[in-house]
Design an enzyme around this catalytic site. Structure first.
Site, PDB file in Angstrom:
ATOM      1  N   SER A 154      11.449 -18.473  22.803  1.00 59.71           N
ATOM      2  CA  SER A 154      11.570 -20.130  23.569  1.00 59.71           C
ATOM      3  C   SER A 154      13.490 -19.052  23.424  1.00 59.71           C
ATOM      4  O   SER A 154      14.079 -19.935  23.920  1.00 59.71           O
ATOM      5  CB  SER A 154      11.331 -21.001  22.443  1.00 59.71           C
ATOM      6  N   ASN A 186      16.142 -25.035  27.711  1.00 61.03           N
ATOM      7  CA  ASN A 186      16.640 -25.598  26.423  1.00 61.03           C
ATOM      8  C   ASN A 186      18.006 -24.999  26.265  1.00 61.03           C
ATOM      9  O   ASN A 186      18.792 -25.638  25.233  1.00 61.03           O
ATOM     10  CB  ASN A 186      15.454 -24.042  25.121  1.00 61.03           C
TER      11      ASN A 186
HETATM   12  P1  NAI Z   1       1.969 -20.554  15.752  1.00 61.71           P
HETATM   13  O1  NAI Z   1       3.212 -20.743  13.544  1.00 61.71           O
HETATM   14  O2  NAI Z   1       1.963 -22.186  15.483  1.00 61.71           O
HETATM   15  O3  NAI Z   1       1.331 -19.572  15.503  1.00 61.71           O
HETATM   16  C1  NAI Z   1       2.439 -18.622  15.217  1.00 61.71           C
HETATM   17  C2  NAI Z   1       0.905 -17.594  14.865  1.00 61.71           C
HETATM   18  O4  NAI Z   1       1.414 -16.418  15.012  1.00 61.71           O
HETATM   19  C3  NAI Z   1       0.191 -18.235  13.424  1.00 61.71           C
HETATM   20  O5  NAI Z   1      -1.177 -17.970  13.149  1.00 61.71           O
HETATM   21  C4  NAI Z   1      -0.089 -16.392  12.973  1.00 61.71           C
HETATM   22  O6  NAI Z   1      -0.853 -15.877  11.709  1.00 61.71           O
HETATM   23  C5  NAI Z   1       0.580 -15.875  13.782  1.00 61.71           C
HETATM   24  N1  NAI Z   1       1.384 -14.295  14.055  1.00 61.71           N
HETATM   25  C6  NAI Z   1       2.373 -14.390  13.061  1.00 61.71           C
HETATM   26  N2  NAI Z   1       3.090 -12.903  12.847  1.00 61.71           N
HETATM   27  C7  NAI Z   1       1.814 -12.205  13.531  1.00 61.71           C
HETATM   28  C8  NAI Z   1       1.933 -10.906  13.651  1.00 61.71           C
HETATM   29  N3  NAI Z   1       2.846  -9.316  13.611  1.00 61.71           N
HETATM   30  N4  NAI Z   1       0.940 -10.004  14.571  1.00 61.71           N
HETATM   31  C9  NAI Z   1      -0.123 -11.327  14.692  1.00 61.71           C
HETATM   32  N5  NAI Z   1      -0.483 -12.660  14.371  1.00 61.71           N
HETATM   33  C10 NAI Z   1       0.906 -12.892  13.779  1.00 61.71           C
HETATM   34  O7  NAI Z   1       3.521 -20.976  16.031  1.00 61.71           O
HETATM   35  P2  NAI Z   1       4.140 -21.289  16.950  1.00 61.71           P
HETATM   36  O8  NAI Z   1       4.409 -23.434  17.230  1.00 61.71           O
HETATM   37  O9  NAI Z   1       2.672 -21.242  17.967  1.00 61.71           O
HETATM   38  O10 NAI Z   1       4.768 -20.471  18.490  1.00 61.71           O
HETATM   39  C11 NAI Z   1       4.853 -19.152  18.571  1.00 61.71           C
HETATM   40  C12 NAI Z   1       5.933 -18.916  19.309  1.00 61.71           C
HETATM   41  O11 NAI Z   1       5.788 -19.549  20.015  1.00 61.71           O
HETATM   42  C13 NAI Z   1       7.219 -18.397  18.550  1.00 61.71           C
HETATM   43  O12 NAI Z   1       7.541 -17.489  19.414  1.00 61.71           O
HETATM   44  C14 NAI Z   1       7.571 -19.506  19.628  1.00 61.71           C
HETATM   45  O13 NAI Z   1       9.213 -19.557  19.472  1.00 61.71           O
HETATM   46  C15 NAI Z   1       7.369 -20.427  20.520  1.00 61.71           C
HETATM   47  N6  NAI Z   1       6.965 -21.138  21.436  1.00 61.71           N
HETATM   48  C16 NAI Z   1       6.988 -22.026  20.407  1.00 61.71           C
HETATM   49  C17 NAI Z   1       6.561 -23.688  20.929  1.00 61.71           C
HETATM   50  C18 NAI Z   1       6.500 -24.981  20.051  1.00 61.71           C
HETATM   51  O14 NAI Z   1       7.027 -25.934  20.276  1.00 61.71           O
HETATM   52  N7  NAI Z   1       5.790 -24.787  19.462  1.00 61.71           N
HETATM   53  C19 NAI Z   1       6.896 -24.140  22.338  1.00 61.71           C
HETATM   54  C20 NAI Z   1       7.449 -22.662  23.698  1.00 61.71           C
HETATM   55  C21 NAI Z   1       7.518 -21.381  23.082  1.00 61.71           C
END
Ligand code: NAI
Length: 510
Positions: A123, A194
């Protein structure tokens, strides 16, 4: 440019909230999707989340069972990244950390074919920083979904300085194939949504910090007066003040502390106090069974006038006249002075659309003590609420007669303090200003900026640039200039593009 074929396998890395949603979208579109996460239990949880949502869609009659089963069957959990080496598109949705994402991309570059596209769902991080140091930076692109990915239509396709045009175009076409509404954006802080949305929160927080309106009233004016799905405070309480504050801070810092994006000190205190919103039971509002429902200020029923006079052209507020007439109010028209904005004479009060000056200041400038200002409605013919304020010099009786007249036409009336630009107009003017600067700086086209704001944030019909065209760029420039004069702050600096369009009498939305 053609979309990726359905035979192209997609690898989604990170099976959390976003990754599992993105995997669902790609699988539903017909791709085989490898789902990987650093934590094995997260992969199972991600698959379960997809299954649960597909079942929900079946139960609502939005998806047939066979399609749900086929979609789920196309999601292939992989325990190691090497299990996905034939993927043609990788989308990462892992932790928001530049070093971790760079490490992942370096690994994927070594694993996948040379033509594979490496997309990031970040993001906030720079696509350029993420691609730097890779052998093929041209294959790196942002594919920014909104939460929840299966429901939100917008996808920002974000190009870095080295991203190959065909990579961005192909992902744009692919997102369309996946049933999404894609837009192109350049890698700049906050991309489109954003960044352009910042004033929606900032203006509300500022008015609140200066004790000029109650939160429920401010929310209601934007919701019922302008058609925003949620008022800024209910929206921030839902997003979480910690997250909202962090995004504002990151955009502010990324623009080298441009005061235009200065975070709210008041919001910082809310975060420090742990009042993060719904998730902690209290933010701007209180939640929970015992919490009182927030009630906006509603002016009690007043006697309105049966005849009013309009002097000159009241610009964007003109549709109001037909509504007053339809309510049985006689509207007499008089010509005004050339080049001056019109007003309405309602009883003893001169009534005008706010222009960014306070009513009290304007009453002095215009030698008219009985001045009442009303706020912007994006559609005066249908909106159900309107904000009013009066100059300090204006009698209460004069204000009440104005309120009663608006009530006759079916408006709920909220009387607020004498805030410069009131609530809706200052917010809309600032959104338009930010949108214009995003266009000026090449972040996206005018069309893509408005599309992004409508589909990424559920803004009302049109979008900030179309609203500016409806109001007239010249009027928006005046509102911002008056706000800048009032506060003496850089925040209200007028976008050079807005100014140019105003001079030339051109539209912003082409
Ligand atoms: P989340 O915390 O729900 O999921 C992230 C997942 O990535 C976790 O299951 C974790 O175990 C895994 N992970 C972390 N490091 C890792 C690695 N090195 N290799 C493999 N797996 C790994 O996070 P979420 O909310 O799904 O966000 C993920 C991405 O999407 C971030 O970059 C965030 O900024 C972006 N994003 C999030 C939004 C939101 O509203 N939550 C909206 C748009 C983008």
């Amino acid at each position: 440019m053609a979309a990726l074929g359905k035979d192209v396998k997609v690898l989604v890395v990170g099976a959390g909230a976003m990754g599992s949603g993105i995997a669902q979208v790609a699988a539903r579109a017909g791709h085989t999707v490898y789902l990987y996460d650093g934590r094995t239990e997260a992969i199972a949880a991600g698959c379960a989340a997809i299954e649960k949502d597909l079942k929900f869609l079946v139960s609502k009659g939005k998806l047939d069972e066979a399609e749900a089963e086929a979609t789920l069957a196309r999601v292939v959990p992989v325990a190691i990244l090497a299990g996905a080496e034939d993927a043609g598109l990788a989308i990462e949705a892992i932790v928001e950390n530049l070093d971790v994402k760079r490490k992942l991309f370096a690994e994927l570059e070594g694993l996948l074919g040379t033509e594979a596209i490496l997309a990031t769902n970040t993001s906030a991080l720079s696509i350029n920083a993420m691609a730097a140091g890779l052998a093929r930076p041209g294959r790196v692109v942002g594919m920014h979904f909104f939460n929840p990915a299966p429901r939100m239509a917008l996808v920002e396709i974000v190009s870095g300085l080295n991203t190959e045009r065909e990579v961005a175009d192909s992902l744009y076409a692919t997102a369309r194939e996946w049933g999404k509404m894609p837009v192109h954006a350049a890698s700049t802080p906050g991309f489109i949504v954003n960044r352009v949305a910042r004033p929606y929160y900032a203006e509300a927080l500022r008015v609140l910090a200066e004790h000029e309106a109650e939160p429920a009233t401010l929310d209601a004016i934007l919701r019922e007066g302008c058609g925003f799905a949620m008022g800024p405070f209910e929206l921030i309480d839902l997003i979480g003040h910690d997250i909202n504050f962090a995004v504002t801070k990151s955009v502010f810092e990324a623009y080298f502390c441009d005061r235009r994006y200065a975070p709210s000190q008041f919001q910082q205190e809310l975060v420090a106090a742990g009042r993060l919103g719904r998730k902690t039971g209290r933010g701007i509002y209180e939640y929970g069974e015992l919490a009182a429902k927030p009630v906006p200020q509603d002016e009690p029923p007043q006697d309105g006038e049966s005849r009013i006079t309009v002097v000159g052209d009241i610009g964007a507020a003109a549709p109001l006249l037909a509504r007053l007439e339809a309510a049985g109010i006689e509207v007499r028209r008089e010509s005004g002075m050339h080049g001056r904005r019109g007003w309405m004479q309602i009883g003893a009060a001169r009534v005008a659309l706010t222009d960014g000056r306070t009513a009290t200041f304007r009453a002095v400038e215009e030698h008219c003590p009985n001045l009442v200002l009303f706020d912007l409605c994006l559609d005066y013919s249908t909106s159900s609420r309107i904000g009013l304020t009066r100059a300090d010099q204006c009698g209460l009786g004069a204000l009440r007669a104005v309120a009663g007249t608006f009530q006759k036409a079916g408006f709920k009336v909220s009387v607020i303090d004498d805030v410069a630009g009131l609530i809706a107009l200052r917010t809309v003017a600032m959104l338009a200003n930010e949108a214009a600067d995003a266009v000026l700086q090449g972040v996206a086209s005018a069309r893509d900026v408005d599309t992004a704001m409508r589909y990424g944030t559920n803004y009302p019909k049109g979008g900030p640039l179309a609203w500016a065209d409806m109001l007239g760029a010249g009027f928006v420039v005046d509102v911002l200039a008056n706000l800048k004069e009032h506060y003496g702050e850089e925040r209200y600096r007028v976008s050079p593009l807005l100014r140019r369009k105003a001079y030339n009498g051109e539209a912003l939305y082409d």
